[in-house]
Design a protein around this motif. Structure first.
Motif, PDB file in Angstrom:
ATOM      1  N   CYS A 240       0.843  -1.211   0.000  1.00  0.00           N
ATOM      2  CA  CYS A 240       0.000   0.000   0.000  1.00  0.00           C
ATOM      3  C   CYS A 240       0.873   1.255   0.000  1.00  0.00           C
ATOM      4  CB  CYS A 240      -0.934   0.010   1.205  1.00  0.00           C
ATOM      5  SG  CYS A 240      -2.180  -1.284   1.123  1.00  0.00           S
ATOM      6  N   ARG A 241       1.901   1.237   0.811  1.00  0.00           N
ATOM      7  CA  ARG A 241       2.826   2.378   0.905  1.00  0.00           C
ATOM      8  C   ARG A 241       3.397   2.740  -0.472  1.00  0.00           C
ATOM      9  NH1 ARG A 241       5.159   6.052   0.524  1.00  0.00           N
ATOM     10  NH2 ARG A 241       6.923   7.001   1.582  1.00  0.00           N
ATOM     11  N   VAL A 242       3.780   1.710  -1.232  1.00  0.00           N
ATOM     12  CA  VAL A 242       4.370   1.943  -2.552  1.00  0.00           C
ATOM     13  C   VAL A 242       3.293   2.439  -3.527  1.00  0.00           C
ATOM     14  CG1 VAL A 242       5.604   0.894  -4.496  1.00  0.00           C
ATOM     15  CG2 VAL A 242       6.189   0.230  -2.151  1.00  0.00           C
ATOM     16  N   ILE A 243       2.088   1.878  -3.411  1.00  0.00           N
ATOM     17  CA  ILE A 243       0.990   2.324  -4.287  1.00  0.00           C
ATOM     18  C   ILE A 243       0.714   3.818  -4.070  1.00  0.00           C
ATOM     19  CG2 ILE A 243      -1.504   2.093  -4.745  1.00  0.00           C
ATOM     20  CD1 ILE A 243      -1.134  -0.948  -4.196  1.00  0.00           C
ATOM     21  N   TRP A 244       0.710   4.252  -2.787  1.00  0.00           N
ATOM     22  CA  TRP A 244       0.465   5.682  -2.516  1.00  0.00           C
ATOM     23  C   TRP A 244       1.522   6.557  -3.183  1.00  0.00           C
ATOM     24  CZ3 TRP A 244      -3.946   4.492  -1.721  1.00  0.00           C
ATOM     25  CH2 TRP A 244      -4.472   3.864  -0.605  1.00  0.00           C
TER      26      TRP A 244
ATOM     27  N   ARG B  85       0.835   8.868  12.367  1.00  0.00           N
ATOM     28  CA  ARG B  85       0.761   8.233  11.049  1.00  0.00           C
ATOM     29  C   ARG B  85       0.609   6.739  11.270  1.00  0.00           C
ATOM     30  NH1 ARG B  85       5.771   8.185   6.597  1.00  0.00           N
ATOM     31  NH2 ARG B  85       5.232   6.170   5.680  1.00  0.00           N
ATOM     32  N   VAL B  86      -0.310   6.110  10.544  1.00  0.00           N
ATOM     33  CA  VAL B  86      -0.471   4.664  10.653  1.00  0.00           C
ATOM     34  C   VAL B  86      -0.298   4.050   9.274  1.00  0.00           C
ATOM     35  CG1 VAL B  86      -1.951   2.763  11.403  1.00  0.00           C
ATOM     36  CG2 VAL B  86      -2.125   4.988  12.529  1.00  0.00           C
ATOM     37  N   ASP B  87       0.703   3.205   9.116  1.00  0.00           N
ATOM     38  CA  ASP B  87       0.893   2.467   7.864  1.00  0.00           C
ATOM     39  C   ASP B  87       0.324   1.074   8.091  1.00  0.00           C
ATOM     40  OD1 ASP B  87       2.303   4.742   7.173  1.00  0.00           O
ATOM     41  OD2 ASP B  87       3.936   3.638   6.201  1.00  0.00           O
ATOM     42  N   THR B  88      -0.737   0.758   7.375  1.00  0.00           N
ATOM     43  CA  THR B  88      -1.414  -0.521   7.616  1.00  0.00           C
ATOM     44  C   THR B  88      -2.164  -0.960   6.374  1.00  0.00           C
ATOM     45  OG1 THR B  88      -2.980  -1.684   9.065  1.00  0.00           O
ATOM     46  CG2 THR B  88      -3.526   0.585   8.515  1.00  0.00           C
ATOM     47  N   ALA B  89      -2.538  -2.235   6.348  1.00  0.00           N
ATOM     48  CA  ALA B  89      -3.369  -2.728   5.251  1.00  0.00           C
ATOM     49  C   ALA B  89      -4.564  -3.490   5.808  1.00  0.00           C
ATOM     50  CB  ALA B  89      -2.538  -3.617   4.322  1.00  0.00           C
ATOM     51  N   ILE B  90      -4.864  -3.262   7.099  1.00  0.00           N
ATOM     52  CA  ILE B  90      -6.028  -3.942   7.664  1.00  0.00           C
ATOM     53  C   ILE B  90      -7.247  -3.024   7.619  1.00  0.00           C
ATOM     54  CG2 ILE B  90      -4.659  -5.453   9.155  1.00  0.00           C
ATOM     55  CD1 ILE B  90      -5.488  -3.683  11.551  1.00  0.00           C
ATOM     56  N   TYR B  91      -8.431  -3.627   7.727  1.00  0.00           N
ATOM     57  CA  TYR B  91      -9.667  -2.839   7.781  1.00  0.00           C
ATOM     58  C   TYR B  91     -10.699  -3.638   8.564  1.00  0.00           C
ATOM     59  CZ  TYR B  91     -10.622  -5.909   3.767  1.00  0.00           C
ATOM     60  OH  TYR B  91     -10.763  -7.014   2.959  1.00  0.00           O
ATOM     61  N   ASP B  92     -11.792  -2.997   8.897  1.00  0.00           N
ATOM     62  CA  ASP B  92     -12.875  -3.640   9.629  1.00  0.00           C
ATOM     63  C   ASP B  92     -13.402  -4.813   8.804  1.00  0.00           C
ATOM     64  OD1 ASP B  92     -14.581  -3.846  11.720  1.00  0.00           O
ATOM     65  OD2 ASP B  92     -15.213  -1.734  11.627  1.00  0.00           O
ATOM     66  N   GLY B  93     -13.360  -6.013   9.341  1.00  0.00           N
ATOM     67  CA  GLY B  93     -13.854  -7.183   8.608  1.00  0.00           C
ATOM     68  C   GLY B  93     -12.754  -7.931   7.862  1.00  0.00           C
ATOM     69  N   TYR B  94     -11.543  -7.390   7.875  1.00  0.00           N
ATOM     70  CA  TYR B  94     -10.420  -8.033   7.179  1.00  0.00           C
ATOM     71  C   TYR B  94     -10.035  -9.325   7.896  1.00  0.00           C
ATOM     72  CZ  TYR B  94      -5.589  -8.717   5.517  1.00  0.00           C
ATOM     73  OH  TYR B  94      -4.427  -9.234   4.998  1.00  0.00           O
ATOM     74  N   PHE B  95      -9.664 -10.331   7.120  1.00  0.00           N
ATOM     75  CA  PHE B  95      -9.186 -11.584   7.693  1.00  0.00           C
ATOM     76  C   PHE B  95      -7.668 -11.615   7.632  1.00  0.00           C
ATOM     77  CE2 PHE B  95      -8.002 -16.020   7.844  1.00  0.00           C
ATOM     78  CZ  PHE B  95      -8.808 -16.511   8.859  1.00  0.00           C
ATOM     79  N   VAL B  96      -7.012 -11.627   8.808  1.00  0.00           N
ATOM     80  CA  VAL B  96      -5.538 -11.692   8.841  1.00  0.00           C
ATOM     81  C   VAL B  96      -5.138 -13.128   8.524  1.00  0.00           C
ATOM     82  CG1 VAL B  96      -3.461 -11.348  10.251  1.00  0.00           C
ATOM     83  CG2 VAL B  96      -5.483  -9.894  10.632  1.00  0.00           C
TER      84      VAL B  96
END
Ligand code: ADP
Ligand code: ADP
Ligand code: MG
Length: 445
Positions: free
Chosen positions: A15-19, A366-377
């Motif tokens: 995600c960081r690279v996509i941004w 700053r929060v670098d993350t790829a999780i979201y509500d409902g995401y399955f780790v």
């Protein structure tokens, strides 16, 4: 500038690279395993290609699949992120043969620095002080005994192909040495398909201090100061900060000078990190170089107000560094906590579905993350789920800000290491800046 970039990674760094690409007006291609169909990097990229089953060996490490995805989508370049193929010289070579720019240094430099024993030899020749140890690999028990005697106990047996905190064993005497030597070789063979090990003096209470460098393709190299990474468990970093409470202006200048000199000598380009051990007496030694973007790069970005991933892309596209060492400024203090989906007491991974999520926000967070509500780790990959980074004018204020940020962070459905971080942030020695890489040993007792 590139028109389209493929990101050969997953999670927060993808995600960081996509941004960064998006800010530069570059189109993006995500690759993903079957376990990552619903991952955020897949959603945010302009295109996505499934490259195989969940295990990394069959997906994120599968070079033919990734190259095919790059060719089908017609990208100009590949960003490897960290971990996976980021330090694989063969992958960088294949990219080169396929006329795809690998966003990183040359395969030759990656190869040398990827072999830790070879990297030490090279850095020593380039004038950097290196951790006292054996010259090259240890081929038999007899040499191990002789070299350990010369270096003096305790010694550390290190896998030359090691990484990610794995492939290291301490020996306090000759009995332990033989046992550790043979186990280390067998483990290195099993983990890295390379049984090569070397010996290093085991420094008693060092700090892990690393210097961020940036070099372009025209021989310009600058450093962006240090990161303090001594808060580690099993040689893996938990909390990083910049600047280090142990590094004076003069020491920063000196470590930076050594790092930049060495990079110039080896023809280093793109972003890289030189890791040093800082001894209690103030001497410092080269330990290894990471030829990629590092997990903890955000703390450097905060204090330098720079964008290291953007710099990586610009450099790979042939641009010159757009500022000099003298123009670089450092502002305030930044801290990063790595939040893992793990039990905070036992450190066992805790994959599963996230049922409630509230990420911290507000001034200097700053929060670098790829999780979201409902995401399955998923259970297949590294357990890092978020990097919480804070910036403030002083270390004291940054610690207060980190506490406030983590106290407002809610992650339900999986266990996380947030409670552990909060305990560390309240430890008197941590607060005083008085610690070494042994901090967590004491702390966990
Ligand atoms: P950083 O210095 O950026 O913090 P880490 O040592 O934490 O780097 O490594 C970043 C990621 O790469 C982690 O997920 C780690 O497990 C992985 N990694 C790094 N080197 C290797 C290696 N040689 N083998 C396996 N995994 C590695
Ligand atoms: P990796 O590739 O796994 O990151 P490193 O060589 O960077 O391996 O070492 C990881 C950690 O192990 C360091 O951050 C430090 O805490 C510890 N370490 C490595 N070498 C030594 C040494 N010679 N003496 C004491 N601690 C060491
Ligand atoms: Mg390291």
């Amino acid at each position: 500038m590139f028109k389209k970039v493929l990101i050969a990674n997953r999670g927060e760094i993808a995600c960081r690279v996509i941004w960064a690409c998006r800010e530069l007006g570059i189109k993006t291609v995500a690759v993903h395993s079957e376990a990552d169909r619903d991952a955020l990097h897949v959603r945010f990229a302009d295109e996505a290609v499934c490259i195989g089953p969940p295990p990394s060996a069959q997906s994120y490490l599968n070079i033919p699949q990734i190259i095919s995805a790059a060719e089908i989508t017609n990208v100009d370049a590949i960003h490897p992120g960290y971990g996976f193929l980021s330090e694989n010289p063969h992958f960088a070579e294949v990219c080169r043969e396929c006329n795809i720019t690998f966003i990183g240094p040359s395969p030759e430099v990656i190869r040398i620095m990827g072999d830790k024993s070879e990297a030490k030899r090279t850095m020593k020749a380039a004038g950097a002080p290196v951790t006292p140890g054996s010259e090259g690999l240890i081929e038999d028990e007899e040499t191990a005994i002789k070299e350990a005697g010369r270096i003096g106990y305790p010694v550390l047996i290190k896998a030359t192909a090691g990484g990610g905190g794995r492939g290291m064993r301490v020996a306090y005497n000759q009995d332990e040495l033989l046992n550790a030597y043979n186990t280390a070789r067998a483990e290195a063979e099993a983990a890295f398909k390379n049984s090569g090990v070397y010996l290093e003096k085991y420094i008693a209470n060092p700090r892990h201090i690393e210097i961020q460098v940036l070099g372009d393709n025209r021989g310009n190299v600058i450093h962006l100061g240090e990161r303090e990474c001594s808060i580690q468990r099993r040689h893996q970093k938990l909390i990083e900060e910049s600047p280090s409470p142990a590094v004076s202006y003069e020491l920063r200048q000196e470590m930076g000078r050594v790092a930049v000199e060495a990079c110039k000598r080896i023809g280093y380009s793109n972003a890289g990190t030189i890791e040093f051990l800082l001894d209690e007496d103030g001497s410092f030694y080269f330990m290894e170089m990471n030829t990629r973007i590092q997990v903890e790069h955000p703390v450097t970005e905060m204090v330098t107000i720079d964008d290291l991933v953007e710099a990586q892309i610009r450099i790979a596209a042939g641009e010159e560094l757009n500022y000099t060492q003298d123009q670089l400024i450092f502002v305030g203090h930044a801290i990063e906590c790595r939040v893992n989906a793990e039990d905070p007491d036992t450190f066992t991974p805790s994959p599963g579905r996230i049922t409630t999520l509230n990420l911290p926000s507000g001034a200097g967070v700053r929060v670098d993350t790829a999780i979201y509500d409902g995401y399955f780790v998923p259970p297949y990959y590294d357990s890092l789920i978020a990097k919480v980074v804070v910036h403030s004018r002083s270390r004291e204020r940054a610690i207060a800000r980190m506490r406030r940020a983590l106290e407002s962070m809610v992650v339900e459905g999986v266990k996380t290491t947030i409670p552990l971080h909060l305990k560390i942030l309240n430890d008197p020695d941590f607060i005083a800046g008085n610690f070494s890489t042994r901090f967590m040993d004491r702390f966990l007792k």
